[in-house]
Motif scaffolding. Structure first.
Motif, PDB file in Angstrom:
ATOM      1  N   ARG A 166       9.169  -6.259 -21.801  1.00 29.27           N
ATOM      2  CA  ARG A 166       8.701  -6.818 -20.534  1.00 29.27           C
ATOM      3  C   ARG A 166       8.030  -5.735 -19.675  1.00 29.27           C
ATOM      4  N   GLN A 167       8.625  -4.528 -19.682  1.00 26.15           N
ATOM      5  CA  GLN A 167       8.043  -3.455 -18.873  1.00 26.15           C
ATOM      6  C   GLN A 167       6.688  -3.024 -19.429  1.00 26.15           C
ATOM      7  N   PHE A 168       6.619  -2.835 -20.747  1.00 25.08           N
ATOM      8  CA  PHE A 168       5.365  -2.373 -21.346  1.00 25.08           C
ATOM      9  C   PHE A 168       4.241  -3.387 -21.161  1.00 25.08           C
ATOM     10  N   GLN A 169       4.609  -4.669 -21.117  1.00 27.52           N
ATOM     11  CA  GLN A 169       3.589  -5.697 -20.895  1.00 27.52           C
ATOM     12  C   GLN A 169       2.938  -5.573 -19.513  1.00 27.52           C
ATOM     13  N   THR A 170       3.712  -5.096 -18.534  1.00 29.17           N
ATOM     14  CA  THR A 170       3.154  -4.928 -17.184  1.00 29.17           C
ATOM     15  C   THR A 170       2.251  -3.694 -17.113  1.00 29.17           C
ATOM     16  N   ILE A 171       2.467  -2.739 -18.028  1.00 26.21           N
ATOM     17  CA  ILE A 171       1.651  -1.511 -18.037  1.00 26.21           C
ATOM     18  C   ILE A 171       0.403  -1.687 -18.891  1.00 26.21           C
ATOM     19  N   LEU A 172       0.600  -2.205 -20.091  1.00 24.64           N
ATOM     20  CA  LEU A 172      -0.504  -2.396 -21.036  1.00 24.64           C
ATOM     21  C   LEU A 172      -0.397  -3.800 -21.625  1.00 24.64           C
ATOM     22  N   PRO A 173      -1.141  -4.752 -21.066  1.00 24.83           N
ATOM     23  CA  PRO A 173      -1.052  -6.139 -21.535  1.00 24.83           C
ATOM     24  C   PRO A 173      -1.329  -6.258 -23.031  1.00 24.83           C
ATOM     25  N   ALA A 174      -0.424  -6.907 -23.721  1.00 25.28           N
ATOM     26  CA  ALA A 174      -0.566  -7.180 -25.149  1.00 25.28           C
ATOM     27  C   ALA A 174       0.385  -8.319 -25.469  1.00 25.28           C
ATOM     28  N   ARG A 175       0.264  -8.870 -26.641  1.00 25.19           N
ATOM     29  CA  ARG A 175       1.173  -9.955 -27.028  1.00 25.19           C
ATOM     30  C   ARG A 175       2.613  -9.445 -27.055  1.00 25.19           C
ATOM     31  N   GLU A 176       3.512 -10.269 -26.551  1.00 26.40           N
ATOM     32  CA  GLU A 176       4.920  -9.855 -26.503  1.00 26.40           C
ATOM     33  C   GLU A 176       5.452  -9.541 -27.893  1.00 26.40           C
TER      34      GLU A 176
END
Length: 344
Positions: A286-296
């Motif tokens: 969840r945190q990495f998605q806010t930094i670098l958008p990519a598929r979960e």
């Protein structure tokens, strides 16, 4: 049972499953933070339980109020963006370290109990974790709803033989002679570390659950469940001589209960590792998605593979260095959580 209370129980189970880990199952954490202090340790458990109820509920409600999808957003809100970045950096390193060690420990369990190659256990855990996390917060709640009841049953089984014994009320002579007051700090250190780690899944949980009453009731039941499990472990472990010298003190308790419980103990240990592991990976994704958008799904697999790799080469020295720093950060976290106003 209506849908609302089913949801409350799922939140409570997820709370319990996220907080407890392998250290809890083995009994080492309980001895270190509570049992060695005798009566004062029992008081410490009650204090910890109250903190888990209050601060756990406040954390999830606050995440709900500010719309925090990840612990990064909550830390930025509590500490401000600049200090929040440092806190998040420590958190991500520690989460990676602990998750890697947990994944490696599943390999050790498979090797010791079944005689399999340890990597088989790790690979199976990675696959199960991926399938569980891909279902999102619902998948994590489902896993915890299956595992946590077994943890509670285990706690009941180990406490029954010791109900008539009261050595848990004894105060150690060392404590009396030295005037040791560490027992006063231990409950807060224990809560600080565990809640700082648990925010990885409790923050998204607070965001996903739309009804704050469900969050509050789930946190209360979860805190009560955690307190019961701590009291049960404390009562059983305090009846063992030289408990603090044992690496896995709970294994000695099991010997006194019966050989048949060994398999339940094994399932509980694996379950406690697995529930914490999937919570950590979910929170990091969840945190990495806010930094670098990519598929979960991409982030989940990347994190699991990194943890698998780190688990092969060892991470203990870095983890040893990070633990004390993370402990202090945890205290700062619960202090800021207590300080910040909420509509709780």
């Amino acid at each position: 049972m209506n849908k609302e209370w089913k949801r409350v129980l799922q939140v409570a189970a997820t709370y319990i499953g996220t907080v407890v880990g392998a250290g809890f199952a083995t009994g080492k954490e309980i001895v270190q933070f509570f049992t060695q202090y005798g009566t004062y340790g029992l008081i410490g458990i009650i204090v910890s339980g109250l903190c888990f109820v209050w601060l756990g509920s406040k954390m999830m409600v606050m995440a709900h109020e500010i719309g925090a999808e990840s612990y990064q957003q909550l830390n930025n809100y509590l500490f401000g963006k600049n200090i929040g970045k440092i806190v998040n950096l420590f958190t991500i390193f520690t989460l990676f370290g602990i998750t890697s060690v947990m994944l490696a420990s599943t390999g050790s369990i498979v090797k010791e109990q079944l005689g399999w190659w340890p990597q088989i256990g790790m690979i199976l855990t990675v696959l199960l974790a991926y399938l569980s996390i891909m279902k999102g917060i619902e998948g994590i709640m489902m896993v915890n709803s299956l595992v946590v009841p077994m943890m509670l049953i285990f706690s009941v089984i180990i406490i029954v033989p010791y109900i008539g014994h009261f050595s848990f009320l004894q105060v150690s002579s060392v404590q009396l002679l030295t005037g040791d007051v560490n027992w006063m700090v231990s409950p807060f250190l224990y809560v600080a570390f565990n809640l700082a780690m648990a925010q990885a899944v409790l923050v998204p949980l607070g965001f996903e659950i739309k009804d704050r009453k469900i969050i509050q009731r789930g946190a209360v039941l979860g805190g009560i469940g955690l307190t019961f499990m701590m009291v049960a472990a404390h009562l059983a472990l305090s009846n063992l001589p030289y408990t603090f010298q044992l690496d896995i003190p709970m294994s000695e308790v099991i010997k006194n209960v019966g050989v048949w419980i060994n398999w339940l103990f094994l399932i509980v240990i694996y379950g406690e590792i697995f529930t914490t592991l999937i919570g950590n990976v979910f929170g990091m994704a969840r945190q990495f998605q806010t930094i670098l958008p990519a598929r979960e799904s991409t982030w989940i697999m990347v994190i699991l593979l990194l943890c698998f790799t780190i688990g092969q080469i060892g991470y203990s020295s870095l983890l040893t260095a990070l633990y004390p720093l993370f402990g202090y950060m945890g205290l700062a976290f619960i202090f800021m959580l207590w300080l910040k106003k909420s509509n709780l």
